[in-house]
Design an enzyme around this catalytic site. Structure first.
Site, PDB file in Angstrom:
ATOM      1  N   ASP A  93       0.984  -1.243   0.119  1.00  0.00           N
ATOM      2  CA  ASP A  93       0.059   0.018   0.243  1.00  0.00           C
ATOM      3  C   ASP A  93       0.887   1.268   0.014  1.00  0.00           C
ATOM      4  O   ASP A  93       1.851   1.266   0.776  1.00  0.00           O
ATOM      5  CB  ASP A  93      -0.881  -0.052   1.238  1.00  0.00           C
ATOM      6  CG  ASP A  93      -1.900   0.989   1.498  1.00  0.00           C
ATOM      7  OD1 ASP A  93      -2.313   1.359   0.250  1.00  0.00           O
ATOM      8  OD2 ASP A  93      -2.383   1.500   2.369  1.00  0.00           O
ATOM      9  N   HIS A 191      -7.869   9.942   3.731  1.00  0.00           N
ATOM     10  CA  HIS A 191      -7.668   8.792   4.782  1.00  0.00           C
ATOM     11  C   HIS A 191      -8.033   9.253   6.273  1.00  0.00           C
ATOM     12  O   HIS A 191      -8.125  10.439   6.492  1.00  0.00           O
ATOM     13  CB  HIS A 191      -6.192   8.749   4.751  1.00  0.00           C
ATOM     14  CG  HIS A 191      -5.477   8.189   3.616  1.00  0.00           C
ATOM     15  ND1 HIS A 191      -5.008   8.650   2.636  1.00  0.00           N
ATOM     16  CD2 HIS A 191      -5.943   6.588   3.039  1.00  0.00           C
ATOM     17  CE1 HIS A 191      -4.705   7.921   1.433  1.00  0.00           C
ATOM     18  NE2 HIS A 191      -5.239   6.638   1.962  1.00  0.00           N
ATOM     19  N   GLY A 192      -8.067   8.330   7.244  1.00  0.00           N
ATOM     20  CA  GLY A 192      -8.191   8.537   8.602  1.00  0.00           C
ATOM     21  C   GLY A 192      -9.684   8.617   8.890  1.00  0.00           C
ATOM     22  O   GLY A 192     -10.737   8.350   8.390  1.00  0.00           O
ATOM     23  N   HIS A 222      -9.337   4.898  -2.163  1.00  0.00           N
ATOM     24  CA  HIS A 222      -8.669   4.892  -1.015  1.00  0.00           C
ATOM     25  C   HIS A 222      -9.581   5.751   0.260  1.00  0.00           C
ATOM     26  O   HIS A 222     -10.543   6.405  -0.373  1.00  0.00           O
ATOM     27  CB  HIS A 222      -7.335   5.609  -1.030  1.00  0.00           C
ATOM     28  CG  HIS A 222      -6.127   4.738  -1.846  1.00  0.00           C
ATOM     29  ND1 HIS A 222      -5.382   4.348  -1.048  1.00  0.00           N
ATOM     30  CD2 HIS A 222      -6.273   4.215  -2.989  1.00  0.00           C
ATOM     31  CE1 HIS A 222      -4.429   3.706  -1.777  1.00  0.00           C
ATOM     32  NE2 HIS A 222      -5.088   3.520  -2.749  1.00  0.00           N
ATOM     33  N   SER A 225     -13.121   3.787   4.763  1.00  0.00           N
ATOM     34  CA  SER A 225     -13.457   3.587   5.849  1.00  0.00           C
ATOM     35  C   SER A 225     -14.870   4.222   6.281  1.00  0.00           C
ATOM     36  O   SER A 225     -14.922   5.517   5.817  1.00  0.00           O
ATOM     37  CB  SER A 225     -12.496   3.961   7.258  1.00  0.00           C
ATOM     38  OG  SER A 225     -11.583   2.974   7.296  1.00  0.00           O
ATOM     39  N   ASN A 265     -10.309   0.431  -0.040  1.00  0.00           N
ATOM     40  CA  ASN A 265      -9.358   0.298   0.752  1.00  0.00           C
ATOM     41  C   ASN A 265      -9.878   0.831   2.294  1.00  0.00           C
ATOM     42  O   ASN A 265     -10.528   1.912   2.465  1.00  0.00           O
ATOM     43  CB  ASN A 265      -8.107   1.273   0.592  1.00  0.00           C
ATOM     44  CG  ASN A 265      -7.269   0.907  -0.431  1.00  0.00           C
ATOM     45  OD1 ASN A 265      -7.747   0.020  -1.266  1.00  0.00           O
ATOM     46  ND2 ASN A 265      -6.105   1.549  -0.705  1.00  0.00           N
ATOM     47  N   ASP A 267      -8.429   0.671   6.339  1.00  0.00           N
ATOM     48  CA  ASP A 267      -7.622   0.630   7.418  1.00  0.00           C
ATOM     49  C   ASP A 267      -8.021   1.269   8.707  1.00  0.00           C
ATOM     50  O   ASP A 267      -8.348   0.475   9.744  1.00  0.00           O
ATOM     51  CB  ASP A 267      -6.286   1.152   7.174  1.00  0.00           C
ATOM     52  CG  ASP A 267      -5.202   1.075   8.009  1.00  0.00           C
ATOM     53  OD1 ASP A 267      -5.595   0.398   8.927  1.00  0.00           O
ATOM     54  OD2 ASP A 267      -4.177   1.735   7.876  1.00  0.00           O
ATOM     55  N   ARG A 292      -3.780 -11.657  26.040  1.00  0.00           N
ATOM     56  CA  ARG A 292      -4.686 -12.662  25.370  1.00  0.00           C
ATOM     57  C   ARG A 292      -6.159 -12.189  25.978  1.00  0.00           C
ATOM     58  O   ARG A 292      -7.009 -12.579  25.017  1.00  0.00           O
ATOM     59  CB  ARG A 292      -4.424 -13.986  25.692  1.00  0.00           C
ATOM     60  CG  ARG A 292      -3.123 -14.617  25.092  1.00  0.00           C
ATOM     61  CD  ARG A 292      -2.985 -16.072  24.956  1.00  0.00           C
ATOM     62  NE  ARG A 292      -2.849 -16.433  26.536  1.00  0.00           N
ATOM     63  CZ  ARG A 292      -1.852 -17.081  26.903  1.00  0.00           C
ATOM     64  NH1 ARG A 292      -0.602 -17.399  26.228  1.00  0.00           N
ATOM     65  NH2 ARG A 292      -2.033 -17.577  28.310  1.00  0.00           N
TER      66      ARG A 292
HETATM   67  P1  13P Z   1      -8.920   4.771   5.621  1.00  0.00           P
HETATM   68  O1  13P Z   1      -8.274   5.682   6.338  1.00  0.00           O
HETATM   69  O2  13P Z   1     -10.311   5.446   5.285  1.00  0.00           O
HETATM   70  O3  13P Z   1      -9.267   3.451   6.207  1.00  0.00           O
HETATM   71  O4  13P Z   1      -8.384   4.663   4.152  1.00  0.00           O
HETATM   72  C1  13P Z   1      -7.420   3.444   4.013  1.00  0.00           C
HETATM   73  C2  13P Z   1      -6.452   3.470   2.740  1.00  0.00           C
HETATM   74  O5  13P Z   1      -6.679   4.127   2.053  1.00  0.00           O
HETATM   75  C3  13P Z   1      -5.384   2.682   2.825  1.00  0.00           C
HETATM   76  O6  13P Z   1      -4.526   2.981   1.770  1.00  0.00           O
HETATM   77  O1  G3H Z   2      -3.015   5.176   3.698  1.00  0.00           O
HETATM   78  C1  G3H Z   2      -2.516   4.799   4.666  1.00  0.00           C
HETATM   79  C2  G3H Z   2      -2.809   3.540   5.323  1.00  0.00           C
HETATM   80  O2  G3H Z   2      -4.069   3.736   6.186  1.00  0.00           O
HETATM   81  C3  G3H Z   2      -1.668   3.050   6.243  1.00  0.00           C
HETATM   82  O3  G3H Z   2      -1.551   3.617   7.256  1.00  0.00           O
HETATM   83  O4  G3H Z   2       0.931   3.924   6.995  1.00  0.00           O
HETATM   84  O5  G3H Z   2       0.146   4.252   9.131  1.00  0.00           O
HETATM   85  O6  G3H Z   2       0.111   2.023   8.051  1.00  0.00           O
HETATM   86  P1  G3H Z   2      -0.094   3.480   8.056  1.00  0.00           P
HETATM   87 ZN    ZN Z   3      -4.636   4.798   0.860  1.00  0.00          ZN
END
Ligand code: 13P
Ligand code: G3H
Ligand code: ZN
Length: 330
Positions: A93, A191-192, A222, A225, A265, A267, A292
């Site tokens: 990614d 993102h985020g 991308h 979420s 995508n 995350d 655990r």
């Molecule tokens: P989110 O932050 O919306 O989960 O997007 C993740 C992403 O685009 C990773 O490449």
């Molecule tokens: O786009 C970014 C993804 O959410 C990955 O996040 O770089 O903190 O692992 P990260």
């Molecule tokens: Zn991304």
């Protein structure tokens, strides 16, 4: 079975989107595989064909260096053995050119993303083309990015004012000149956990315009979420401080998929599930210190979350057809 994203997109295009989930550790890997096979109670539960889905595991550069890239690779190889029915791609990614070459040469990744979207148009094409040439020699496919999403990604912060939607004509030229296999497009997301600062949602008119000029070409969204209120409320109810969050409406995944968005995508949502389960566990069990204790409910919650997400993406129930299309025998 590890396949390329291209293999998955050929079955999905125009019908549903394949979930691309970022992972960083063992518990996420376990929940991810179980969720995609509908094994919601345990790894030994029978596979539930009605919900089983093909999927993409995404590994960011941050995830590769969180422990050591070989640790995460070993976890995924282990999961492949434990869950032989699973069909998935292993994808880098937001790669730099250097990270792409490292993944291409590793013999493990089936797909890489070169993200040179911060460069100017011609330089983005030149870098992408170099990566495409190296990747295709080894049968690995390449996602590129054109346009600028807002939000935080890896160590780069882009404010909404500098985010810019992908231009459809430029997208056509970019794909033709770079030879990339799929294209991440800026269509309003970021993102985020704090998306849509300007109050807007997905730009369907822009997705449609790009999709019309690039028929049968997989687009990637991308920042997909949904930042579910339920999970944010649970975090805040257990001591968290996350006011003003916002995400993509899950009901918009399928309409976007019908217009060519074939990879979605996710995350941040997975991080919210992790955070809520762990906060609640230690709030409710203040004398506990065993990792655990929260780990088990997290894996269950993450598996359920993945199964739910796949339902919204339309990938739930598609695994059997994908497996037979690929001639899978296991
Ligand atoms: P989110 O932050 O919306 O989960 O997007 C993740 C992403 O685009 C990773 O490449
Ligand atoms: O786009 C970014 C993804 O959410 C990955 O996040 O770089 O903190 O692992 P990260
Ligand atoms: Zn991304």
């Amino acid at each position: 079975m590890i396949v390329t994203t291209k293999d998955l997109f050929e079955h999905a295009y125009g019908k549903y989107a394949v979930g691309a989930y970022n992972i960083n550790n063992l518990e996420q890997a376990m929940g991810l595989f179980r969720g995609n096979l509908g094994k919601l109670d345990s790894a030994e539960a029978p596979e539930d064909e009605a919900v089983s889905a093909p999927f993409i595991i995404q590994i960011s550069r941050g995830a590769r260096s969180y422990t050591d890239k070989r640790m995460l690779e070993a976890v995924i190889r282990g999961a492949e053995e434990v869950f032989p029915e699973a069909v998935f791609a292993v994808h880098l990614d937001h790669g730099t050119e250097e990270a792409c070459y490292d993944c291409i040469d590793s013999g493990f990744y089936s797909s890489v993303m070169i993200d040179a979207s911060h460069e100017d148009f011609d330089e983005n094409i030149a870098i992408t083309k170099r990566v495409v040439e190296r990747a295709h020699e080894k049968g690995i496919v390449v996602e590129a990015e054109l346009g600028m999403l807002g939000g935080v990604e890896e160590d780069i912060q882009v404010d909404e004012a500098h985010a810019s939607l992908t231009d459809p004509d430029q997208a056509v030229e970019f794909v033709e000149r770079s030879g990339c296999d799929s294209l991440a497009v800026a269509i309003g997301t970021s993102h985020g956990a704090y998306k849509f600062a300007g109050g807007q949602g997905l730009h369907f008119d822009r997705i449609e315009a790009i999709g019309k000029l690039l028929p049968n070409f997989p687009l990637v969204m991308h920042g997909s979420s949904s930042v579910p209120k339920e999970w944010v409320d649970r975090i805040n109810g257990a001591g968290g401080e996350m006011p003003g969050t916002a995400g993509v409406d899950e009901e918009q995944y399928l309409p976007a998929a019908k217009l060519g968005v074939t990879k979605v995508n996710i995350d941040t949502d997975g991080r919210l599930v992790w955070c809520a389960v762990h906060r609640e566990f230690f709030r409710d069990n203040p004398a506990e210190f065993d990792l655990r204790g929260p780990g088990k409910p997290f894996m269950n919650a993450y598996a359920e979350f993945i199964a739910h997400k796949n339902g919204k993406l339309g990938s739930a129930g598609q695994l059997a057809a994908v497996r037979s299309g690929l001639g899978a025998t296991v």
